[in-house]
Design a protein around this motif. Sequence first.
Motif, short mmCIF file in Angstrom:
data_model
loop_
_atom_site.label_atom_id
_atom_site.label_comp_id
_atom_site.label_asym_id
_atom_site.label_seq_id
_atom_site.Cartn_x
_atom_site.Cartn_y
_atom_site.Cartn_z
N LYS A 189 2.19 39.55 4.11
CA LYS A 189 3.42 38.75 4.08
C LYS A 189 3.83 38.37 2.66
CE LYS A 189 5.47 34.54 6.01
NZ LYS A 189 5.25 33.35 6.85
N ASN A 190 2.84 38.14 1.78
CA ASN A 190 3.19 37.67 0.44
C ASN A 190 2.27 38.27 -0.61
OD1 ASN A 190 4.68 36.22 -1.41
ND2 ASN A 190 3.37 34.42 -1.31
N ASN A 191 2.04 39.58 -0.53
CA ASN A 191 1.26 40.29 -1.53
C ASN A 191 -0.14 39.71 -1.72
OD1 ASN A 191 3.47 41.98 -2.10
ND2 ASN A 191 4.30 40.48 -3.53
N GLY A 192 -0.76 39.32 -0.62
CA GLY A 192 -2.13 38.82 -0.70
C GLY A 192 -3.08 39.94 -1.09
N ILE A 193 -3.94 39.69 -2.08
CA ILE A 193 -4.91 40.69 -2.55
C ILE A 193 -6.31 40.18 -2.24
CG2 ILE A 193 -5.75 41.96 -4.55
CD1 ILE A 193 -3.01 41.43 -5.86
N ILE A 194 -7.07 40.96 -1.49
CA ILE A 194 -8.43 40.56 -1.15
C ILE A 194 -9.35 40.79 -2.34
CG2 ILE A 194 -10.39 41.00 0.38
CD1 ILE A 194 -8.38 41.88 2.52
N ILE A 195 -10.05 39.73 -2.77
CA ILE A 195 -10.99 39.81 -3.89
C ILE A 195 -12.33 39.28 -3.39
CG2 ILE A 195 -11.45 39.14 -6.27
CD1 ILE A 195 -8.48 38.56 -6.58
N GLY A 196 -13.16 40.18 -2.91
CA GLY A 196 -14.44 39.74 -2.35
C GLY A 196 -14.20 38.88 -1.13
N ALA A 197 -14.73 37.64 -1.18
CA ALA A 197 -14.55 36.71 -0.07
C ALA A 197 -13.29 35.87 -0.22
CB ALA A 197 -15.77 35.80 0.04
N ALA A 198 -12.50 36.12 -1.25
CA ALA A 198 -11.30 35.33 -1.52
C ALA A 198 -10.05 36.19 -1.36
CB ALA A 198 -11.36 34.75 -2.93
N VAL A 199 -8.90 35.51 -1.27
CA VAL A 199 -7.62 36.20 -1.20
C VAL A 199 -6.68 35.58 -2.25
CG1 VAL A 199 -5.65 36.85 0.22
CG2 VAL A 199 -7.91 36.61 1.27
N LYS A 200 -6.09 36.44 -3.06
CA LYS A 200 -5.19 36.00 -4.12
C LYS A 200 -3.75 36.21 -3.68
CE LYS A 200 -4.27 36.75 -9.07
NZ LYS A 200 -4.72 37.49 -10.27
N TYR A 201 -2.96 35.14 -3.74
CA TYR A 201 -1.57 35.19 -3.31
C TYR A 201 -0.65 35.00 -4.52
CZ TYR A 201 -3.49 34.55 1.38
OH TYR A 201 -4.20 34.71 2.54
N GLN A 202 0.29 35.93 -4.71
CA GLN A 202 1.28 35.82 -5.76
C GLN A 202 2.35 34.81 -5.32
OE1 GLN A 202 0.96 37.34 -8.65
NE2 GLN A 202 -0.89 38.46 -8.00
N ILE A 203 2.65 33.84 -6.19
CA ILE A 203 3.57 32.78 -5.81
C ILE A 203 4.81 32.77 -6.69
CG2 ILE A 203 3.85 30.28 -5.58
CD1 ILE A 203 0.90 30.15 -4.79
N GLN A 204 4.64 32.71 -8.03
CA GLN A 204 5.76 32.70 -8.96
C GLN A 204 6.78 31.60 -8.61
OE1 GLN A 204 5.94 34.44 -11.78
NE2 GLN A 204 3.98 35.42 -11.33
N GLN A 205 6.30 30.37 -8.58
CA GLN A 205 7.13 29.23 -8.21
C GLN A 205 7.30 28.29 -9.39
OE1 GLN A 205 8.73 28.32 -5.16
NE2 GLN A 205 9.58 26.77 -6.51
N SER A 206 8.55 28.00 -9.76
CA SER A 206 8.81 27.03 -10.81
C SER A 206 8.36 25.64 -10.38
CB SER A 206 10.30 26.99 -11.17
OG SER A 206 10.71 28.23 -11.72
N CYS A 207 7.89 24.86 -11.33
CA CYS A 207 7.37 23.53 -11.04
C CYS A 207 8.31 22.47 -11.59
CB CYS A 207 5.98 23.35 -11.68
SG CYS A 207 4.79 24.66 -11.28
N SER A 208 8.32 21.32 -10.94
CA SER A 208 9.10 20.20 -11.47
C SER A 208 8.27 19.49 -12.53
CB SER A 208 9.48 19.23 -10.35
OG SER A 208 8.32 18.64 -9.79
N VAL A 209 8.93 19.08 -13.62
CA VAL A 209 8.24 18.46 -14.75
C VAL A 209 8.96 17.17 -15.12
CG1 VAL A 209 7.50 18.75 -17.14
CG2 VAL A 209 7.58 20.74 -15.63
N SER A 210 8.18 16.11 -15.30
CA SER A 210 8.73 14.87 -15.80
C SER A 210 7.85 14.34 -16.92
CB SER A 210 8.83 13.82 -14.67
OG SER A 210 7.55 13.48 -14.20
N VAL A 211 8.50 13.85 -17.98
CA VAL A 211 7.80 13.31 -19.15
C VAL A 211 8.33 11.91 -19.41
CG1 VAL A 211 7.27 13.57 -21.58
CG2 VAL A 211 7.53 15.60 -20.14
#
Length: 211
Positions: A189-211
């Motif tokens: 569904k979202n380019n999940g890559i199996i890495i051993g016992a883990a799964v890596k998901y590509q997100i590429q999501q901008s974050c909100s920032v406050s200073v």
Amino acid sequence: MGEEKVCSHHKNKRKRFLRRCCATVLVINFILLLTILIVWAVLQPKKPRFILQDATIFSLNVSAPNIISTTVQATVFSRNPNSRIGIYYDRMYIYATYNSQQITYFTTIPPVYQGHKDVNVWSPFIYGTNVPVAPYNGPSLSMDLNNGDVTMLIKLDGRVKWKVGTFTTGRYHLHVTCRANIPIGNTSKNNGIIIGAAVKYQIQQSCSVSV
């Protein structure tokens, strides 16, 4: 009577001297503050930009209605958009929340200086073992896991200092919130890559920032 006039004269002289000193200090401070404000307005500092690039899920388990265990590796991209201002990142912490509750411990990100237009990429591990949560959050997470759609927030809190030439400001609080929609259990569904016992998901999501 003569001694009283002399003493009174010295007191008045001392008062005038103190008033002049105070006035001079105030004028100097005002000029310095005005200079800093003018420089700041000319440079127009911009907040750093953050992107959550991916999240690798090693474990995300519900062992009881109020107990959650999590191990995630998050890759966070940070860029300084300023061409004349450097950024000191100080006392940075990263953690994850689910349904407005923290589900991992704080992980420290080492202090770093980010030069003009520079980029930094961090990939810290965020984990929490048998973390107590509200009783409704365990069943909610179990339902999301069964549906293959988990939403959590990756947050960074810390302090930053701005550097302009040789001048460095005081510390400012930095708050970064990255939304991570993870189709866990569904690698197609979202380019999940199996890495051993883990799964890596590509997100590429901008974050909100406050200073």
